[in-house]
Design an enzyme around this catalytic site. Structure first.
Site, PDB file in Angstrom:
ATOM      1  CD  GLU A  91       0.972   6.735 -10.505  1.00 26.12           C
ATOM      2  OE1 GLU A  91       0.060   6.641  -9.656  1.00 26.12           O
ATOM      3  OE2 GLU A  91       1.114   5.905 -11.421  1.00 26.12           O
ATOM      4  CG  ASN A 128      -5.300   3.151   8.591  1.00 25.34           C
ATOM      5  OD1 ASN A 128      -4.190   3.484   8.967  1.00 25.34           O
ATOM      6  ND2 ASN A 128      -5.543   1.968   8.051  1.00 25.34           N
ATOM      7  NE  ARG A 159      -3.964  -1.848   2.464  1.00 24.78           N
ATOM      8  CZ  ARG A 159      -5.200  -1.384   2.622  1.00 24.78           C
ATOM      9  NH1 ARG A 159      -5.393  -0.098   2.802  1.00 24.78           N
ATOM     10  NH2 ARG A 159      -6.234  -2.186   2.571  1.00 24.78           N
ATOM     11  CG  HIS A 169      -6.437  25.439 -29.117  1.00 20.25           C
ATOM     12  ND1 HIS A 169      -6.994  26.561 -29.675  1.00 20.25           N
ATOM     13  CD2 HIS A 169      -6.807  24.403 -29.922  1.00 20.25           C
ATOM     14  CE1 HIS A 169      -7.684  26.232 -30.745  1.00 20.25           C
ATOM     15  NE2 HIS A 169      -7.584  24.919 -30.919  1.00 20.25           N
ATOM     16  CE  LYS A 175       0.192   3.213 -13.915  1.00 20.66           C
ATOM     17  NZ  LYS A 175      -0.654   4.268 -13.352  1.00 20.66           N
ATOM     18  CD1 TRP A 205       1.796   7.507   1.696  1.00 20.35           C
ATOM     19  CD2 TRP A 205      -0.047   8.691   2.136  1.00 20.35           C
ATOM     20  NE1 TRP A 205       1.628   8.427   0.679  1.00 20.35           N
ATOM     21  CE2 TRP A 205       0.507   9.158   0.923  1.00 20.35           C
ATOM     22  CE3 TRP A 205      -1.215   9.286   2.624  1.00 20.35           C
ATOM     23  CZ2 TRP A 205      -0.063  10.195   0.190  1.00 20.35           C
ATOM     24  CZ3 TRP A 205      -1.784  10.323   1.892  1.00 20.35           C
ATOM     25  CH2 TRP A 205      -1.208  10.754   0.694  1.00 20.35           C
ATOM     26  CD  GLU A 257      -2.743   4.760 -16.225  1.00 20.53           C
ATOM     27  OE1 GLU A 257      -2.162   3.864 -15.578  1.00 20.53           O
ATOM     28  OE2 GLU A 257      -3.411   5.666 -15.672  1.00 20.53           O
ATOM     29  CE  LYS A 261      -1.976  -1.174  -6.005  1.00 26.91           C
ATOM     30  NZ  LYS A 261      -1.666  -0.859  -7.413  1.00 26.91           N
TER      31      LYS A 261
END
Length: 637
Positions: free
Chosen positions: A517, A111, A27, A533, A514, A74, A510, A632
């Site tokens: 990230e 959490n 995660r 534009h 990636k 986190w 996407e 995650k």
């Protein structure tokens, strides 16, 4: 957030706690810790290193106990640092410099996010409590201490009544060995039952019981799981557990049934791969085959519900005339691709909303809408909240597209499609995305069939094309050596632009996601027609431009956009189909995919972008599977 494990046992729980944390490492986290109810009172060990280092640390300290709580954090409030790591202690009111000299009274892991923490902090400080961290969590542990009058369950309940926000918690008190109290609202928590259950939640004496934020944390320890509902409070004691609803009423075992959950841990082994992300990219042919397994024909019953109030898809499909897709991050981009499919093939007006925006804006409810919520984990806080918001507006036709059969998203929707991607460890999603696209294409076909827009011959051809996907993906994966060469050049840059048109524009989005990230290269994606534009101003030889260029109806338009880049000295990296007649030249690098795949082309074109991001990250030496600042499963806003 991010991970919770707790246990009450007649033996040493420390190995189970640490093992549970290791199962939750996928995660993402920036610190970890454990607190035990040992013979000398509450003891704690925390670290900003990995769980393996925490394990070595507690073993060196010789810690062991029958009751404990553990956490991977986190950061949301306060920097990643040991003093902000969980578990948090309360030593009672008094100066902070003297707190270490007093035994800890309460230990807690959490959490979620407490929205009124500043108000509670001021109130507790006025009572003499000194705060050792910048976290919102610390207010809860001091509040429980302040309200404690000899019964931990009563103190926790009283504290929860004061909290605004989201939480999953597990709490220990020094005066009550072999007891853990947990609760959840807006953040997942499950109960693991260690022995055979009897009426009323009583189990065999000395049998351990567990709490965890994810059933996977308990794999190998127990497969008997109770999914706690929103607002539930659970009281764990050795050989016994009790569950109470948000009003404080005890619940019978039938109201929170025990389920056997097989957590497949073998998928978490790296095998010959260096990183989980690389392994999961190459698992996509198998994941797609699994997702399509058993699909013999296009039919509504593929989407019949599995949740707590299931419905039949045939009945729902007959009552809808539009689609609303709710999702976050990568799942949002899969929904953006599906919009093109649903409108073209099924003739259904489709809106795609970022879940965190939809839940807070004023929207127009349409009762005849199919609300499709997409989430890999099924526990994404914003997606769940957006789903509940839509339901509160009277939109009851809901469908979960999810990778986890036991998740909250599946339980709370009327219809379901499970993607069967298997366990995904890498924070940057890969096989979950491609299997979401497969599930959404099946949904498109089923809706097209229900609306009389797909005849038997078309159904057969579409299914044949889908069954060929795993083989087609194998051919795309064979392009990896060429993508490694691209990555060697890409890794030298700090910015990149991605272009696509039609359903391949979300694939460009996407691909850019990636890259940023995991390699930390700033990347943006645009519809190629929007180039002049604004983003064309950014194009120089120092900013590589990636173009997703399938041989479809928009290819000639896309070629014109590519010429605009070349005329400004830009360097192009083009993913083309074998028959697109785009040739490599100075400043124009081309990789050809083996075949054009029609409507399913986005599923093939995303894979080279995943490999490009992976090898760029590898070249830059970043932490591929656990990129900085990311988690995650995002279970907070």
């Amino acid at each position: 957030m991010c991970g919770i494990v707790a246990a009450v046992s007649g033996g040493n729980v420390l190995p189970h706690l640490v093992q549970g944390l290791q199962r939750l490492e996928y995660r993402g986290y920036d610190s970890c810790g454990v607190a035990l109810h040992a013979a000398g009172g509450l003891q704690r060990s925390r670290s900003t290193a990995r769980v393996a280092e925490l394990r070595a640390q507690v073993q060196a300290d010789g810690l062991s106990a029958g009751t404990g709580i553990a956490h991977t954090r986190w950061a949301t409030h306060g920097a990643p640092a040991e003093h902000n790591a969980h578990p948090h202690f309360s030593h009672g009111p008094g100066p902070l410099d003297a707190a270490a000299q007093r035994p800890a009274r309460v230990a807690l892991v959490h959490n979620g996010i407490i929205e009124n923490h500043e108000e509670l902090r001021a109130e507790l400080q006025a009572q003499g409590y000194a705060f050792a961290s910048q976290t919102d969590t610390e207010v809860i542990v001091h509040l429980v201490d302040a309200l404690y009058q000899g019964d931990l369950l009563a103190a926790v309940r009283a504290a929860l009544a004061r909290l605004h926000g989201a939480y999953a918690i597990a709490v220990l008190h020094a005066a009550e060995p072999q007891r853990v109290v947990g609760a959840r609202a807006g953040s997942p928590l499950v109960l693991g039952v260690g022995g055979g259950e009897t009426e009323g939640g009583t189990t065999q004496p000395q049998q351990p019981h567990y709490l965890a934020s994810d059933a996977m944390a308990l794999a190998g320890v127990t497969d008997q799981i109770v999914y706690l509902a929103e607002g539930d409070v659970v009281d764990l004691q050795l050989g016994r557990y009790r569950i109470f609803d948000r009003s404080g009423q005890p619940l019978a075992a039938a109201e929170r049934p025990l389920r056997t959950v097989q957590a497949h841990t073998g998928a978490a082994e790296l095998g010959p791969y260096r990183h989980y992300m690389h392994k999961e990219i190459f698992e996509q042919p198998r994941a797609l085959a699994d997702t399509l397994e058993g699909v013999e024909a296009i039919a509504p019953d593929l989407f019949d519900g599995l949740g707590e109030q299931p419905a039949t898809a045939a009945a729902v499909f007959a009552q809808i005339d539009r689609v609303l897709i709710l999702a976050c991050g990568t799942s949002y981009y899969s929904g953006c691709v599906a919009k093109y499919w649903l409108e073209e093939l099924a003739g259904l007006p489709t809106a795609v909303e970022v879940a965190s925006e939809y839940r807070y804006r004023t929207s127009v409810p349409e009762p005849r809408t199919l609300v499709v919520a997409i989430s890999q984990s099924g526990e994404t806080a914003d997606t769940l909240a957006a789903l509940r918001h839509a339901q509160s507006l009277g939109m009851g036709h809901t469908l979960a597209l999810c990778n986890v059969a036991t998740s909250a998203l599946v339980r709370e929707t009327a219809l379901t499609y499970l993607t069967r991607a298997g366990v995904e460890i890498g924070v940057a999603s890969t096989k979950a995305f491609s299997t979401q696209l497969a599930g959404l294409f099946l949904l498109t076909l089923a809706l097209a069939q229900a609306r009389g827009r797909l005849n038997a011959a078309q159904q057969a051809q579409q299914l044949k094309d889908m069954r060929h996907l795993p083989l087609a993906l194998q051919a795309v994966l064979a392009l990896e050596p060429q993508l490694i060469q691209w990555a060697e050049a890409f890794a030298q840059h700090e910015h990149a632009l991605f272009l696509g048109r039609g359903p391949h524009y979300p694939i460009a989005l996407e691909g850019a996601l990636k890259l940023k990230e995991i390699s930390y290269i700033h990347a943006e994606a645009y519809p190629a027609g929007e180039l002049k534009h604004g983003p064309l101003a950014l194009v120089t030889s120092a900013m590589p431009v990636v173009v997703v260029a399938p041989n479809d109806a928009l290819l000639e338009k896309l070629k014109s956009n590519m010429q605009e880049v070349r005329a400004r000295g830009g360097v192009l990296y083009v993913l083309a189909d074998a028959d697109s007649h785009i040739r490599s030249a100075e400043g124009l690098h081309v990789i050809r995919l083996p075949e054009h795949y029609g409507h399913l082309s986005p599923i093939l074109h995303v894979v080279p972008l995943q490999l490009l991001a992976y090898h760029c990250a590898l070249a830059r030496g970043t932490d591929v599977d656990k990129p900085r600042n990311l988690a995650k499963s995002v279970t907070v806003e």
